[in-house]
Design a protein around this motif. Structure first.
Motif, PDB file in Angstrom:
ATOM      1  N   THR A  96       2.512   2.563 -13.069  1.00 10.43           N
ATOM      2  CA  THR A  96       1.241   3.253 -12.850  1.00 10.43           C
ATOM      3  C   THR A  96       0.653   2.706 -11.559  1.00 10.43           C
ATOM      4  OG1 THR A  96       0.890   3.432 -15.227  1.00 10.43           O
ATOM      5  CG2 THR A  96      -0.999   3.843 -13.809  1.00 10.43           C
ATOM      6  N   ILE A  97       0.455   3.576 -10.594  1.00 12.88           N
ATOM      7  CA  ILE A  97       0.142   3.162  -9.226  1.00 12.88           C
ATOM      8  C   ILE A  97      -1.337   3.369  -8.935  1.00 12.88           C
ATOM      9  CG2 ILE A  97       0.632   3.671  -6.793  1.00 12.88           C
ATOM     10  CD1 ILE A  97       3.514   4.402  -7.844  1.00 12.88           C
ATOM     11  N   ALA A  98      -1.942   2.378  -8.284  1.00 15.73           N
ATOM     12  CA  ALA A  98      -3.377   2.396  -8.010  1.00 15.73           C
ATOM     13  C   ALA A  98      -3.697   2.890  -6.602  1.00 15.73           C
ATOM     14  CB  ALA A  98      -3.971   1.009  -8.210  1.00 15.73           C
ATOM     15  N   SER A  99      -2.899   2.508  -5.601  1.00 18.19           N
ATOM     16  CA  SER A  99      -3.205   2.893  -4.217  1.00 18.19           C
ATOM     17  C   SER A  99      -1.943   2.881  -3.371  1.00 18.19           C
ATOM     18  CB  SER A  99      -4.258   1.960  -3.608  1.00 18.19           C
ATOM     19  OG  SER A  99      -3.785   0.630  -3.563  1.00 18.19           O
ATOM     20  N   VAL A 100      -2.012   3.588  -2.237  1.00 14.85           N
ATOM     21  CA  VAL A 100      -0.860   3.784  -1.349  1.00 14.85           C
ATOM     22  C   VAL A 100      -1.292   3.534   0.088  1.00 14.85           C
ATOM     23  CG1 VAL A 100       0.880   5.438  -0.543  1.00 14.85           C
ATOM     24  CG2 VAL A 100       0.072   5.538  -2.910  1.00 14.85           C
ATOM     25  N   ALA A 101      -0.378   3.016   0.898  1.00  9.44           N
ATOM     26  CA  ALA A 101      -0.568   2.926   2.344  1.00  9.44           C
ATOM     27  C   ALA A 101       0.755   3.302   3.003  1.00  9.44           C
ATOM     28  CB  ALA A 101      -0.990   1.526   2.772  1.00  9.44           C
ATOM     29  N   CYS A 102       0.690   4.059   4.098  1.00 10.41           N
ATOM     30  CA  CYS A 102       1.935   4.443   4.777  1.00 10.41           C
ATOM     31  C   CYS A 102       1.731   4.508   6.273  1.00 10.41           C
ATOM     32  CB  CYS A 102       2.465   5.779   4.256  1.00 10.41           C
ATOM     33  SG  CYS A 102       1.436   7.216   4.625  1.00 10.41           S
ATOM     34  N   SER A 103       2.794   4.201   6.998  1.00  7.00           N
ATOM     35  CA  SER A 103       2.870   4.418   8.441  1.00  7.00           C
ATOM     36  C   SER A 103       3.990   5.427   8.671  1.00  7.00           C
ATOM     37  CB  SER A 103       3.146   3.105   9.165  1.00  7.00           C
ATOM     38  OG  SER A 103       4.460   2.646   8.877  1.00  7.00           O
ATOM     39  N   GLU A 104       4.378   5.626   9.922  1.00  4.68           N
ATOM     40  CA  GLU A 104       5.491   6.533  10.193  1.00  4.68           C
ATOM     41  C   GLU A 104       6.788   6.034   9.561  1.00  4.68           C
ATOM     42  OE1 GLU A 104       5.063   9.331  11.494  1.00  4.68           O
ATOM     43  OE2 GLU A 104       3.229   9.217  12.668  1.00  4.68           O
ATOM     44  N   ASN A 105       6.942   4.718   9.443  1.00  8.45           N
ATOM     45  CA  ASN A 105       8.256   4.186   9.057  1.00  8.45           C
ATOM     46  C   ASN A 105       8.242   3.251   7.852  1.00  8.45           C
ATOM     47  OD1 ASN A 105       7.119   1.866  10.239  1.00  8.45           O
ATOM     48  ND2 ASN A 105       8.161   2.198  12.198  1.00  8.45           N
ATOM     49  N   THR A 106       7.078   3.032   7.228  1.00 10.55           N
ATOM     50  CA  THR A 106       7.026   2.190   6.028  1.00 10.55           C
ATOM     51  C   THR A 106       6.112   2.818   4.989  1.00 10.55           C
ATOM     52  OG1 THR A 106       5.163   0.857   6.831  1.00 10.55           O
ATOM     53  CG2 THR A 106       7.376   0.075   7.351  1.00 10.55           C
ATOM     54  N   THR A 107       6.333   2.450   3.719  1.00  4.81           N
ATOM     55  CA  THR A 107       5.482   2.907   2.623  1.00  4.81           C
ATOM     56  C   THR A 107       5.224   1.737   1.684  1.00  4.81           C
ATOM     57  OG1 THR A 107       6.581   5.072   2.732  1.00  4.81           O
ATOM     58  CG2 THR A 107       5.142   4.662   0.842  1.00  4.81           C
ATOM     59  N   TRP A 108       3.975   1.618   1.229  1.00  2.00           N
ATOM     60  CA  TRP A 108       3.570   0.536   0.334  1.00  2.00           C
ATOM     61  C   TRP A 108       2.700   1.087  -0.782  1.00  2.00           C
ATOM     62  CZ3 TRP A 108       5.371  -4.386   0.981  1.00  2.00           C
ATOM     63  CH2 TRP A 108       6.007  -4.641   2.208  1.00  2.00           C
ATOM     64  N   PHE A 109       2.773   0.473  -1.954  1.00  3.64           N
ATOM     65  CA  PHE A 109       1.815   0.796  -2.997  1.00  3.64           C
ATOM     66  C   PHE A 109       1.520  -0.427  -3.842  1.00  3.64           C
ATOM     67  CE2 PHE A 109       5.841   2.092  -5.181  1.00  3.64           C
ATOM     68  CZ  PHE A 109       5.730   1.333  -6.348  1.00  3.64           C
ATOM     69  N   LEU A 116       2.666  -5.551  -5.820  1.00  6.14           N
ATOM     70  CA  LEU A 116       2.896  -4.920  -4.520  1.00  6.14           C
ATOM     71  C   LEU A 116       4.360  -4.519  -4.357  1.00  6.14           C
ATOM     72  CD1 LEU A 116       1.823  -4.281  -1.597  1.00  6.14           C
ATOM     73  CD2 LEU A 116       2.534  -6.611  -1.002  1.00  6.14           C
ATOM     74  N   TYR A 117       4.593  -3.273  -3.914  1.00  3.74           N
ATOM     75  CA  TYR A 117       5.938  -2.764  -3.660  1.00  3.74           C
ATOM     76  C   TYR A 117       5.973  -2.106  -2.278  1.00  3.74           C
ATOM     77  CZ  TYR A 117       6.939  -3.236  -8.673  1.00  3.74           C
ATOM     78  OH  TYR A 117       7.140  -3.714  -9.947  1.00  3.74           O
ATOM     79  N   GLY A 118       7.126  -2.221  -1.592  1.00  8.75           N
ATOM     80  CA  GLY A 118       7.269  -1.594  -0.287  1.00  8.75           C
ATOM     81  C   GLY A 118       8.697  -1.199   0.023  1.00  8.75           C
ATOM     82  N   CYS A 119       8.842  -0.335   1.029  1.00  9.04           N
ATOM     83  CA  CYS A 119      10.166   0.051   1.519  1.00  9.04           C
ATOM     84  C   CYS A 119      10.029   0.570   2.941  1.00  9.04           C
ATOM     85  CB  CYS A 119      10.815   1.107   0.614  1.00  9.04           C
ATOM     86  SG  CYS A 119       9.937   2.685   0.535  1.00  9.04           S
ATOM     87  N   GLY A 120      11.181   0.682   3.634  1.00  4.93           N
ATOM     88  CA  GLY A 120      11.185   1.252   4.968  1.00  4.93           C
ATOM     89  C   GLY A 120      11.647   0.295   6.055  1.00  4.93           C
ATOM     90  N   TYR A 121      11.162   0.535   7.226  1.00  5.28           N
ATOM     91  CA  TYR A 121      11.564  -0.166   8.450  1.00  5.28           C
ATOM     92  C   TYR A 121      11.237  -1.659   8.360  1.00  5.28           C
ATOM     93  CZ  TYR A 121      12.256  -0.573  13.556  1.00  5.28           C
ATOM     94  OH  TYR A 121      12.698  -0.893  14.807  1.00  5.28           O
TER      95      TYR A 121
END
Length: 540
Positions: A96-109, A116-121
């Motif tokens: 169950t996710i509370a908030s998200v942040a993203c750039s062109e090449n990364t994603t976090w929630f 905290l979880y992330g993926c990408g560049y």
């Protein structure tokens, strides 16, 4: 006839049995309380809405489900591969996710229980994984901490814990990690300090945070503004270091045109682009500094400003702006909303993004749509959108990919209402896409589909706002083991409670939980033994 010794022993035995029963009841209560505590994991509210960059789009639903589509060259879709995703697909359905942040090449929630979880560049170390290999599945970071908010740029990642401490990783090529040295990159999340060498003054109590790829800013609860990073255009407000890096978080001052610098003591919020910085105080005063080639400092000239200075509606020193509620900026435009909901803007107008009716720059903060009461502004370099207090959407600017939702691809140089029949709850915009979520949770978008970011299955650009469909997840999203942070150094934030057991050793919370049923079982065994003893005594 019972002996006096027997009666005495019988009473002692009854008291012992009663104590054992009370022990069992206490243990049962402890177990129930533990279960209830473990089940109450929703520490953070769900910030539902749409989040986007030019190349990726994410939707967070009101019940904490995450859907995404778009560019995936670096694994930023968290799909386990690197192929672009052209339909909105759910990720990590078990969380169950509370908030998200993203750039062109990364994603976090962040999950509702603060994980905290992330993926990408990761080439700049911004995944916090300890190396620079890209990550194509959502991976937990710093599992020992409880995280409240996360922020990212193309080159850096930051988060603040629930107890108010700041951590960051990624590029440090301009001093933007605030570590007091130029390390090029930080590939693990590290806690930040005002004195990074001594590490005895941790940064905490942050009420506003903003970052670009090259600069980092925050405001503390006592009203001070701090920043570090690139100062090539004066965006640090530090003319003594113009053209050089500011490598530690430094308290900022303003210049009241008297030759004397005064600390900004009542800051409320800060926003930045890579080349400009803006601060609003609690009494509504607006301060800015940095690059100004497009007149977006609102000073009437195009020269860069290397000191924080107050802004004015007209010539410097006259009619100061004192009633600002919030400020928004791109790399070429700046917008403010006043306390009475009026909108003012300045800067580049090449694509009509000033809504002025032409394509020239607006050199001073100028009122826009004065008959409306504005709630929020969403701006990119080439487009501007706002939502009124009654949920109506207006936009202008770049339209080449259909991102104005006008039915065509022409730029729009006046603010024009879109989808008037709908009530808008949240908006996200980039140079090439525009998104909104209605008050009843429906997602609409238009603009570029080059990377599949419209979620239409790859059918080409979209020039009218179109409702989007969501796709259920594939059976499995494999999740790697969480990656902890480095071994804590002295004065780092302590995480979790520690209990000392009878033998003097430390026992973690999970160990204590596992000991509860064992203790309860031991108490029950005591009762059984005492009961057997009682039977024996009665018979003998």
């Amino acid at each position: 006839m019972r002996s006096r010794e027997f009666e005495k022993g019988h009473k002692v035995m009854n008291i012992t049995i009663a104590i054992a029963v009370l022990m069992v009841m206490a243990m049962a209560v402890a177990i129930v309380d533990t279960e209830e505590t473990e089940g109450s994991s929703n520490l953070l509210p769900i910030q539902s809405g749409v989040y986007s960059s030019s190349e990726t789009t994410w939707l967070l639903t009101e019940d904490g489900r995450l859907y995404g589509c778009g560019h995936n060259q670096y694994g930023q879709q968290g799909s386990g591969g690197t192929s672009d995703v052209n339909v909105f697909t759910q990720r990590m359905p078990e969380l169950t996710i509370a908030s998200v942040a993203c750039s062109e090449n990364t994603t976090w929630f962040i999950t509702t229980d603060g994980k905290l979880y992330g993926c990408g560049y990761a080439k700049d170390g911004q995944q916090g994984s300890g190396d620079t290999s890209d990550v194509n599945v959502f991976t937990q970071r710093m599992p020992e901490l409880t995280v409240e908010s996360v922020y990212c740029s193309n080159k850096t990642t930051w988060f603040i814990t629930t107890d108010g401490y700041l951590y960051g990783c990624g590029s440090d090529d301009a001093g933007q990690q605030g570590n007091g040295k130029n390390d090029v990159k930080e590939s693990t999340f590290t806690q930040k300090f005002y004195d990074p060498d001594a590490k005895n003054n941790p940064i905490s109590g942050i009420v506003s945070f903003s970052c670009s790829s090259d600069t980092t800013w925050f405001v503390t609860k006592d009203g001070y503004l701090y920043g570090c990073g690139s100062n090539g255009f004066g965006q640090q407000g530090d003319d003594d270091n113009l053209g050089r890096w500011v490598e530690t978080f430094t308290k900022k001052s303003y210049n009241p045109y008297s030759g004397v610098f005064n600390p900004i003591e009542n800051a409320k919020s800060v926003v930045c682009s890579s080349y400009t910085t803006w601060c609003v105080t609690t009494d509504g005063v607006l301060y800015g500094c940095g690059e100004n080639a497009n007149y977006h400092q609102g000073t009437g000239t195009s020269s860069s400003k290397d000191r924080f200075a107050q802004r004015y509606y007209d010539s410097e020193g006259n009619n100061p702006i004192k009633n600002v509620e919030s400020v928004y900026c791109s790399m070429s435009t700046t917008w403010i909303i006043t306390t009475d909901g009026k909108l003012y803007g300045c800067g580049d107008g090449t694509y009509g993004q000033q809504g002025s009716g032409n394509t020239g720059p607006v050199k001073r903060f100028t009122p826009c749509m004065p008959d409306l009461t504005v709630k929020n502004v969403y701006c990119s370099n080439r487009a501007t959108w706002f939502v009124t207090t009654d949920g109506k959407l207006y936009g202008c600017g770049y339209g080449i990919c259909g991102q104005q939702g006008s039915g065509g691809t022409s730029d729009v140089n006046v603010f024009t209402q879109r989808m008037p029949e709908l009530t808008i709850a949240s908006v996200a915009s980039s140079n090439f896409t525009t998104w909104f979520v209605t008050s009843d949770g429906e997602l609409y978008g238009c603009g570029s589909e080059y990377y599949g970011q419209q979620g239409n299955g790859g059918t080409g650009n979209v020039n009218v706002f179109t409702s989007k469909e969501l796709v259920s997840p594939t059976p499995s999203n494999s999740t790697p083991e969480p990656i902890p942070g480095p071994t804590p150094e002295p004065n780092l934030v302590e995480n979790g409670d520690t209990t000392i057991s009878d033998d003097g050793s430390e026992v973690s919370g999970s160990d204590i939980d596992s000991m509860i049923p064992i203790a309860a079982g031991s108490a029950i065994a005591v009762i059984i033994i005492i009961g057997a003893a009682a039977v024996y005594l009665r018979r003998h």
